[in-house]
Scaffold this motif. Sequence first.
Motif, PDB file in Angstrom:
ATOM      1  N   LEU A  75      49.646  31.556  -8.906  1.00 17.38           N
ATOM      2  CA  LEU A  75      50.348  31.922  -7.421  1.00 17.38           C
ATOM      3  C   LEU A  75      51.702  31.999  -7.788  1.00 17.38           C
ATOM      4  O   LEU A  75      52.261  33.254  -6.870  1.00 17.38           O
ATOM      5  CB  LEU A  75      50.434  30.524  -6.983  1.00 17.38           C
ATOM      6  N   LEU A  76      52.866  31.658  -8.199  1.00 15.79           N
ATOM      7  CA  LEU A  76      54.099  31.083  -8.942  1.00 15.79           C
ATOM      8  C   LEU A  76      54.057  32.175  -9.761  1.00 15.79           C
ATOM      9  O   LEU A  76      55.548  32.724  -8.989  1.00 15.79           O
ATOM     10  CB  LEU A  76      54.304  30.114  -9.575  1.00 15.79           C
ATOM     11  N   THR A  77      53.328  33.115 -10.436  1.00 20.05           N
ATOM     12  CA  THR A  77      54.269  34.835 -11.049  1.00 20.05           C
ATOM     13  C   THR A  77      53.257  35.242  -9.991  1.00 20.05           C
ATOM     14  O   THR A  77      53.655  36.668 -10.424  1.00 20.05           O
ATOM     15  CB  THR A  77      53.238  34.194 -12.383  1.00 20.05           C
ATOM     16  N   SER A  78      52.514  35.252  -9.275  1.00 19.20           N
ATOM     17  CA  SER A  78      51.930  36.428  -8.137  1.00 19.20           C
ATOM     18  C   SER A  78      50.584  37.184  -8.749  1.00 19.20           C
ATOM     19  O   SER A  78      50.449  37.863  -9.035  1.00 19.20           O
ATOM     20  CB  SER A  78      52.817  37.376  -7.630  1.00 19.20           C
ATOM     21  N   ASP A  79      50.132  36.671 -10.445  1.00 12.01           N
ATOM     22  CA  ASP A  79      49.682  37.187 -11.074  1.00 12.01           C
ATOM     23  C   ASP A  79      47.681  37.341 -10.319  1.00 12.01           C
ATOM     24  O   ASP A  79      46.908  35.983 -10.511  1.00 12.01           O
ATOM     25  CB  ASP A  79      49.445  36.288 -12.116  1.00 12.01           C
ATOM     26  N   LEU A  80      47.966  37.880  -9.378  1.00  8.42           N
ATOM     27  CA  LEU A  80      46.984  38.002  -8.377  1.00  8.42           C
ATOM     28  C   LEU A  80      45.177  38.143  -9.084  1.00  8.42           C
ATOM     29  O   LEU A  80      44.228  37.668  -9.265  1.00  8.42           O
ATOM     30  CB  LEU A  80      46.587  39.281  -7.638  1.00  8.42           C
ATOM     31  N   ASP A  81      45.690  39.301 -10.358  1.00  9.53           N
ATOM     32  CA  ASP A  81      44.290  39.916 -10.592  1.00  9.53           C
ATOM     33  C   ASP A  81      43.388  38.129 -12.053  1.00  9.53           C
ATOM     34  O   ASP A  81      42.021  38.157 -11.514  1.00  9.53           O
ATOM     35  CB  ASP A  81      44.331  40.607 -12.103  1.00  9.53           C
ATOM     36  N   ASN A  82      44.480  37.353 -12.508  1.00  9.91           N
ATOM     37  CA  ASN A  82      44.267  35.861 -13.272  1.00  9.91           C
ATOM     38  C   ASN A  82      44.165  34.913 -12.041  1.00  9.91           C
ATOM     39  O   ASN A  82      43.152  34.209 -12.308  1.00  9.91           O
ATOM     40  CB  ASN A  82      45.519  36.090 -13.896  1.00  9.91           C
ATOM     41  N   LEU A  83      44.245  35.595 -10.841  1.00  8.03           N
ATOM     42  CA  LEU A  83      44.167  34.352  -9.525  1.00  8.03           C
ATOM     43  C   LEU A  83      42.734  34.138  -9.355  1.00  8.03           C
ATOM     44  O   LEU A  83      42.207  33.511  -9.326  1.00  8.03           O
ATOM     45  CB  LEU A  83      45.408  34.352  -8.882  1.00  8.03           C
ATOM     46  N   GLU A  84      42.156  36.018  -9.061  1.00  9.20           N
ATOM     47  CA  GLU A  84      40.406  36.191  -8.922  1.00  9.20           C
ATOM     48  C   GLU A  84      39.526  35.255  -9.436  1.00  9.20           C
ATOM     49  O   GLU A  84      38.706  34.558  -9.815  1.00  9.20           O
ATOM     50  CB  GLU A  84      40.980  37.362  -8.824  1.00  9.20           C
ATOM     51  N   ASP A  85      40.294  35.856 -10.393  1.00 13.22           N
ATOM     52  CA  ASP A  85      39.656  35.124 -11.685  1.00 13.22           C
ATOM     53  C   ASP A  85      39.300  33.849 -11.694  1.00 13.22           C
ATOM     54  O   ASP A  85      38.634  33.091 -11.879  1.00 13.22           O
ATOM     55  CB  ASP A  85      39.645  35.603 -13.512  1.00 13.22           C
ATOM     56  N   LYS A  86      40.367  33.008 -11.805  1.00 12.79           N
ATOM     57  CA  LYS A  86      40.384  31.541 -11.918  1.00 12.79           C
ATOM     58  C   LYS A  86      40.111  31.098 -10.527  1.00 12.79           C
ATOM     59  O   LYS A  86      39.283  30.198 -11.288  1.00 12.79           O
ATOM     60  CB  LYS A  86      42.117  31.382 -11.534  1.00 12.79           C
ATOM     61  N   ILE A  87      40.059  31.467  -9.712  1.00 14.30           N
ATOM     62  CA  ILE A  87      39.154  30.708  -7.928  1.00 14.30           C
ATOM     63  C   ILE A  87      37.668  31.619  -8.868  1.00 14.30           C
ATOM     64  O   ILE A  87      37.139  30.048  -8.098  1.00 14.30           O
ATOM     65  CB  ILE A  87      39.624  31.456  -6.778  1.00 14.30           C
ATOM     66  N   ALA A  88      36.912  31.867  -8.912  1.00 14.16           N
ATOM     67  CA  ALA A  88      35.938  32.760  -9.619  1.00 14.16           C
ATOM     68  C   ALA A  88      35.140  31.088 -10.717  1.00 14.16           C
ATOM     69  O   ALA A  88      33.931  30.475 -10.089  1.00 14.16           O
ATOM     70  CB  ALA A  88      35.505  33.934  -9.698  1.00 14.16           C
ATOM     71  N   GLU A  89      36.305  30.717 -11.629  1.00 12.36           N
ATOM     72  CA  GLU A  89      36.085  29.831 -12.873  1.00 12.36           C
ATOM     73  C   GLU A  89      35.748  28.217 -11.842  1.00 12.36           C
ATOM     74  O   GLU A  89      34.965  27.315 -12.299  1.00 12.36           O
ATOM     75  CB  GLU A  89      37.383  29.704 -13.977  1.00 12.36           C
ATOM     76  N   LYS A  90      36.925  28.430 -10.485  1.00  9.39           N
ATOM     77  CA  LYS A  90      36.942  26.756  -9.830  1.00  9.39           C
ATOM     78  C   LYS A  90      35.507  26.960  -9.080  1.00  9.39           C
ATOM     79  O   LYS A  90      35.304  25.897  -8.912  1.00  9.39           O
ATOM     80  CB  LYS A  90      38.204  27.047  -9.066  1.00  9.39           C
ATOM     81  N   GLN A  91      35.289  27.801  -9.071  1.00 12.02           N
ATOM     82  CA  GLN A  91      33.555  28.268  -8.052  1.00 12.02           C
ATOM     83  C   GLN A  91      32.853  27.322  -9.120  1.00 12.02           C
ATOM     84  O   GLN A  91      32.003  27.020  -8.645  1.00 12.02           O
ATOM     85  CB  GLN A  91      33.590  29.246  -6.981  1.00 12.02           C
ATOM     86  N   GLU A  92      32.841  27.420 -10.016  1.00 10.28           N
ATOM     87  CA  GLU A  92      31.502  27.770 -10.808  1.00 10.28           C
ATOM     88  C   GLU A  92      31.417  26.283 -11.451  1.00 10.28           C
ATOM     89  O   GLU A  92      31.115  25.466 -11.547  1.00 10.28           O
ATOM     90  CB  GLU A  92      31.619  28.626 -12.822  1.00 10.28           C
ATOM     91  N   THR A  93      33.107  25.634 -11.734  1.00 14.98           N
ATOM     92  CA  THR A  93      32.813  23.807 -11.493  1.00 14.98           C
ATOM     93  C   THR A  93      32.884  23.210 -11.237  1.00 14.98           C
ATOM     94  O   THR A  93      32.410  22.764 -11.040  1.00 14.98           O
ATOM     95  CB  THR A  93      34.799  24.095 -12.408  1.00 14.98           C
ATOM     96  N   ILE A  94      33.228  24.288  -9.435  1.00 18.29           N
ATOM     97  CA  ILE A  94      32.375  22.935  -8.176  1.00 18.29           C
ATOM     98  C   ILE A  94      30.840  22.709  -8.059  1.00 18.29           C
ATOM     99  O   ILE A  94      30.078  21.641  -7.795  1.00 18.29           O
ATOM    100  CB  ILE A  94      33.454  23.426  -7.039  1.00 18.29           C
ATOM    101  N   ASN A  95      30.494  24.459  -8.089  1.00 21.06           N
ATOM    102  CA  ASN A  95      29.133  24.427  -8.506  1.00 21.06           C
ATOM    103  C   ASN A  95      27.940  23.655  -9.219  1.00 21.06           C
ATOM    104  O   ASN A  95      27.356  22.359  -8.696  1.00 21.06           O
ATOM    105  CB  ASN A  95      28.849  25.605  -8.971  1.00 21.06           C
ATOM    106  N   ARG A  96      29.008  23.300 -10.540  1.00 18.25           N
ATOM    107  CA  ARG A  96      28.454  21.958 -11.408  1.00 18.25           C
ATOM    108  C   ARG A  96      28.452  20.714 -10.936  1.00 18.25           C
ATOM    109  O   ARG A  96      27.998  20.199 -11.077  1.00 18.25           O
ATOM    110  CB  ARG A  96      29.122  22.227 -13.158  1.00 18.25           C
ATOM    111  N   ILE A  97      29.842  20.566 -10.300  1.00 15.84           N
ATOM    112  CA  ILE A  97      29.969  19.469 -10.412  1.00 15.84           C
ATOM    113  C   ILE A  97      29.148  19.002  -8.833  1.00 15.84           C
ATOM    114  O   ILE A  97      28.511  17.744  -8.951  1.00 15.84           O
ATOM    115  CB  ILE A  97      31.593  19.243  -9.459  1.00 15.84           C
ATOM    116  N   ASN A  98      28.819  19.846  -7.588  1.00 13.18           N
ATOM    117  CA  ASN A  98      27.474  20.011  -6.833  1.00 13.18           C
ATOM    118  C   ASN A  98      26.164  19.784  -7.827  1.00 13.18           C
ATOM    119  O   ASN A  98      25.329  18.694  -7.039  1.00 13.18           O
ATOM    120  CB  ASN A  98      27.294  20.654  -6.101  1.00 13.18           C
ATOM    121  N   LEU A  99      25.848  19.739  -8.950  1.00 13.22           N
ATOM    122  CA  LEU A  99      24.175  19.129  -9.452  1.00 13.22           C
ATOM    123  C   LEU A  99      24.380  18.453  -9.752  1.00 13.22           C
ATOM    124  O   LEU A  99      23.164  16.929  -9.657  1.00 13.22           O
ATOM    125  CB  LEU A  99      24.534  20.650 -10.308  1.00 13.22           C
TER     126      LEU A  99
END
Length: 165
Positions: free
Chosen positions: A38-62
């Motif tokens: 967010l600080l570097t305004s790296d939106l492409d990698n930010l989108e990938d990071k958000i997807a990674e976070k969602q995968e981790t949250i899904n594993r936590i939910n399991l």
Amino acid sequence: MEQQKKELFYFQVTDLWKRLCEEHSTLFDQTCDEYSLLLTSDLDNLEDKIAEKQETINRINLLEDLRSSIISRVNRELNQNINHVSDLISFFQSFEATLDHRHLYNFNALLIDIIEKIQTQNKTNQLFINKALGSLKSIREEALGEKSYSTYNSKGSARSRSLSV
């Protein structure tokens, strides 16, 4: 026989808490990485990071589903009435005393600490996003020749009004 079941459940629960700590630690790292992006305004990698976070949250939910399942089995097979994590820790406290270790208690304390850090970092991320959105709104209004004024209600909530210049 019941003592053996209790031991088996203890080790299952302790392993589960360890896995929860690992996944939450991963989520914390990803949340910190998100802030850097967010600080570097790296939106492409930010989108990938958000997807990674969602995968981790899904594993936590399991893992949370597994936790509920194990607690249900403990309640059923050992005739308990465990409804909260504190009940579970109390139930295994006597067994932990025989081990001279408090693995479940320690993993739970670590998990709470990691979750609190994630919450704090998420608040920081959200503040940054809110400020960025406010700046973008100001830039847009300036470009369109609008002025924005905020008034506040009795609860301190802002109410914006735009006036065309």
